[in-house]
Design a protein around this motif. Structure first.
Motif, PDB file in Angstrom:
ATOM      1  N   ASP A 184     -12.977   2.379  -4.703  1.00 25.50           N
ATOM      2  CA  ASP A 184     -12.254   2.200  -3.441  1.00 25.50           C
ATOM      3  C   ASP A 184     -11.819   0.739  -3.283  1.00 25.50           C
ATOM      4  O   ASP A 184     -12.656  -0.137  -3.044  1.00 25.50           O
ATOM      5  N   PRO A 185     -10.515   0.448  -3.345  1.00 26.41           N
ATOM      6  CA  PRO A 185     -10.062  -0.934  -3.181  1.00 26.41           C
ATOM      7  C   PRO A 185     -10.056  -1.404  -1.735  1.00 26.41           C
ATOM      8  O   PRO A 185      -9.885  -2.586  -1.477  1.00 26.41           O
ATOM      9  N   ARG A 186     -10.214  -0.502  -0.783  1.00 29.85           N
ATOM     10  CA  ARG A 186     -10.301  -0.778   0.657  1.00 29.85           C
ATOM     11  C   ARG A 186      -8.964  -1.118   1.304  1.00 29.85           C
ATOM     12  O   ARG A 186      -8.814  -1.006   2.517  1.00 29.85           O
ATOM     13  N   LEU A 187      -7.987  -1.538   0.537  1.00 30.43           N
ATOM     14  CA  LEU A 187      -6.730  -2.025   1.099  1.00 30.43           C
ATOM     15  C   LEU A 187      -5.905  -0.922   1.758  1.00 30.43           C
ATOM     16  O   LEU A 187      -5.055  -1.205   2.611  1.00 30.43           O
TER      17      LEU A 187
ATOM     18  N   VAL B 162       1.448  -6.244  -2.368  1.00 26.05           N
ATOM     19  CA  VAL B 162       1.007  -4.867  -2.120  1.00 26.05           C
ATOM     20  C   VAL B 162       2.140  -4.135  -1.413  1.00 26.05           C
ATOM     21  O   VAL B 162       2.675  -4.622  -0.409  1.00 26.05           O
ATOM     22  N   GLU B 163       2.515  -2.984  -1.926  1.00 22.88           N
ATOM     23  CA  GLU B 163       3.586  -2.192  -1.326  1.00 22.88           C
ATOM     24  C   GLU B 163       3.000  -1.002  -0.581  1.00 22.88           C
ATOM     25  O   GLU B 163       2.164  -0.272  -1.119  1.00 22.88           O
ATOM     26  N   VAL B 164       3.448  -0.823   0.655  1.00 26.48           N
ATOM     27  CA  VAL B 164       2.900   0.213   1.541  1.00 26.48           C
ATOM     28  C   VAL B 164       4.017   1.164   1.964  1.00 26.48           C
ATOM     29  O   VAL B 164       5.111   0.723   2.338  1.00 26.48           O
ATOM     30  N   THR B 165       3.731   2.456   1.904  1.00 31.85           N
ATOM     31  CA  THR B 165       4.661   3.482   2.385  1.00 31.85           C
ATOM     32  C   THR B 165       3.920   4.424   3.322  1.00 31.85           C
ATOM     33  O   THR B 165       2.883   4.989   2.958  1.00 31.85           O
ATOM     34  N   ARG B 166       4.442   4.550   4.542  1.00 37.17           N
ATOM     35  CA  ARG B 166       3.985   5.576   5.489  1.00 37.17           C
ATOM     36  C   ARG B 166       5.180   6.475   5.766  1.00 37.17           C
ATOM     37  O   ARG B 166       6.086   6.119   6.528  1.00 37.17           O
TER      38      ARG B 166
ATOM     39  N   ARG C 150       1.174   5.952   0.769  1.00 37.79           N
ATOM     40  CA  ARG C 150       0.892   5.403  -0.564  1.00 37.79           C
ATOM     41  C   ARG C 150       0.806   3.885  -0.458  1.00 37.79           C
ATOM     42  O   ARG C 150       1.590   3.252   0.251  1.00 37.79           O
ATOM     43  N   VAL C 151      -0.191   3.300  -1.143  1.00 42.24           N
ATOM     44  CA  VAL C 151      -0.380   1.850  -1.170  1.00 42.24           C
ATOM     45  C   VAL C 151      -0.529   1.428  -2.631  1.00 42.24           C
ATOM     46  O   VAL C 151      -1.492   1.817  -3.296  1.00 42.24           O
ATOM     47  N   ASP C 152       0.423   0.655  -3.135  1.00 46.77           N
ATOM     48  CA  ASP C 152       0.401   0.167  -4.521  1.00 46.77           C
ATOM     49  C   ASP C 152      -0.292  -1.192  -4.561  1.00 46.77           C
ATOM     50  O   ASP C 152       0.087  -2.119  -3.829  1.00 46.77           O
ATOM     51  N   ILE C 153      -1.299  -1.301  -5.449  1.00 48.03           N
ATOM     52  CA  ILE C 153      -2.127  -2.508  -5.505  1.00 48.03           C
ATOM     53  C   ILE C 153      -2.136  -3.026  -6.943  1.00 48.03           C
ATOM     54  O   ILE C 153      -2.778  -2.448  -7.817  1.00 48.03           O
ATOM     55  N   PRO C 154      -1.440  -4.114  -7.217  1.00 44.17           N
ATOM     56  CA  PRO C 154      -1.421  -4.638  -8.579  1.00 44.17           C
ATOM     57  C   PRO C 154      -2.725  -5.351  -8.937  1.00 44.17           C
ATOM     58  O   PRO C 154      -3.381  -5.956  -8.086  1.00 44.17           O
ATOM     59  N   GLY C 155      -3.105  -5.231 -10.202  1.00 46.74           N
ATOM     60  CA  GLY C 155      -4.228  -5.990 -10.727  1.00 46.74           C
ATOM     61  C   GLY C 155      -5.572  -5.704 -10.092  1.00 46.74           C
ATOM     62  O   GLY C 155      -6.438  -6.579 -10.075  1.00 46.74           O
TER      63      GLY C 155
END
Length: 265
Positions: free
Chosen positions: A147-150, A82-86, A93-98
């Protein structure tokens, strides 16, 4: 002298010993016994050391701007990154694969002053152009079914962690394997209220960076030192009308009569 006046002193002399006899159990102090103690009430919430510590670390986290990668582990799935950008301008932005379409589609959750967006990302299993759908106001609530919650530990849960008022309890917790810093177990204190944060364990380092979390979405572990933050976290694609992707796999299409005839033959 009138009769009533003649006998008043005697009445007073008799009353004093009588009063002393009545209160002899109290030491004949001349004071009436204390009233029964008032009925006890439920204790008021007490701000604990753990809650104060979490509030301080989360406040530092609100001022943290970075990029980072986290390892996501969830039951029955391979580990994902999971890639997180603040960003420094407050966008995130939070990238969530699959996560979407039964695991076949990658998504990003992103927030800026215009709202919160779910963005479909291209992948080998879902080779589409990146597009985004607005799912909530900037300070709104993402619908539960999309909502993936992550994204919450990096966005709207941080202000809740800094507050001492929400109906949640905070206690110190053992360090999650692979995490650093200090961990806290968070639970809801009222079954009648919708949980403001997901029950689980959350870990922060001294700078306020989330280093690990374990909740209903699985576990997140910081995979390496955070990197510098960009000036802004742009959406990965154009905003389009339409419905966001859900986590469930799409239904299996019903074959047309000609396709069924070909299978039967």
């Amino acid at each position: 002298m009138p009769l009533g006046v003649r006998f008043r002193p005697a009445a007073r002399r008799v009353a004093a010993p009588l009063a002393c006899a009545l209160f002899v159990a109290a030491g004949c102090s001349g004071e009436p016994p204390p009233d029964d103690p008032p009925a006890t009430t439920a204790p008021l919430p007490v701000t604990t050391e753990a809650r104060d510590q979490l509030a301080a670390l989360a406040a530092a986290g609100l001022d943290r701007h970075f990029t980072a990668r986290y390892t996501l582990r969830s039951k029955g799935r391979p580990d994902r990154t999971v890639e997180v950008t603040r960003a420094t301008d407050g966008t995130w932005r939070v990238d969530i694969p699959g996560w979407a379409l039964g695991g076949d589609a990658d998504i990003a959750m992103a927030g800026n002053s215009d709202g919160i967006f779910q963005c479909a990302l291209p992948s080998a299993a879902n080779p589409v152009a990146a597009t985004c759908v607005r799912v909530a106001d900037a300070d709104g609530k993402v619908p539960a079914d999309v909502d993936p919650r992550l994204q919450h530990p990096f966005s709207d849960w941080l202000p809740i962690f800094t507050s001492r008022q929400p109906a949640v309890s905070v206690t110190a917790a053992d360090l999650l394997p692979g995490a650093a810093g200090t961990c806290f177990a968070i639970e809801s204190t009222s079954a009648s209220l919708e949980a403001m944060v997901d029950v689980g364990t959350y870990c922060f380092d001294e700078a306020g960076t989330l280093t690990g979390a374990r909740s209903g979405f699985g576990s997140l572990l910081l995979a390496g030192p955070p990197g510098p933050a960009p000036a802004t976290a742009p959406l990965p694609g154009a905003v389009v009308p339409g419905e966001p992707l859900g986590s469930a796999a799409p239904p299996t299409p019903t074959p047309s009569p000609s396709q069924q005839d070909a299978v039967d033959s």
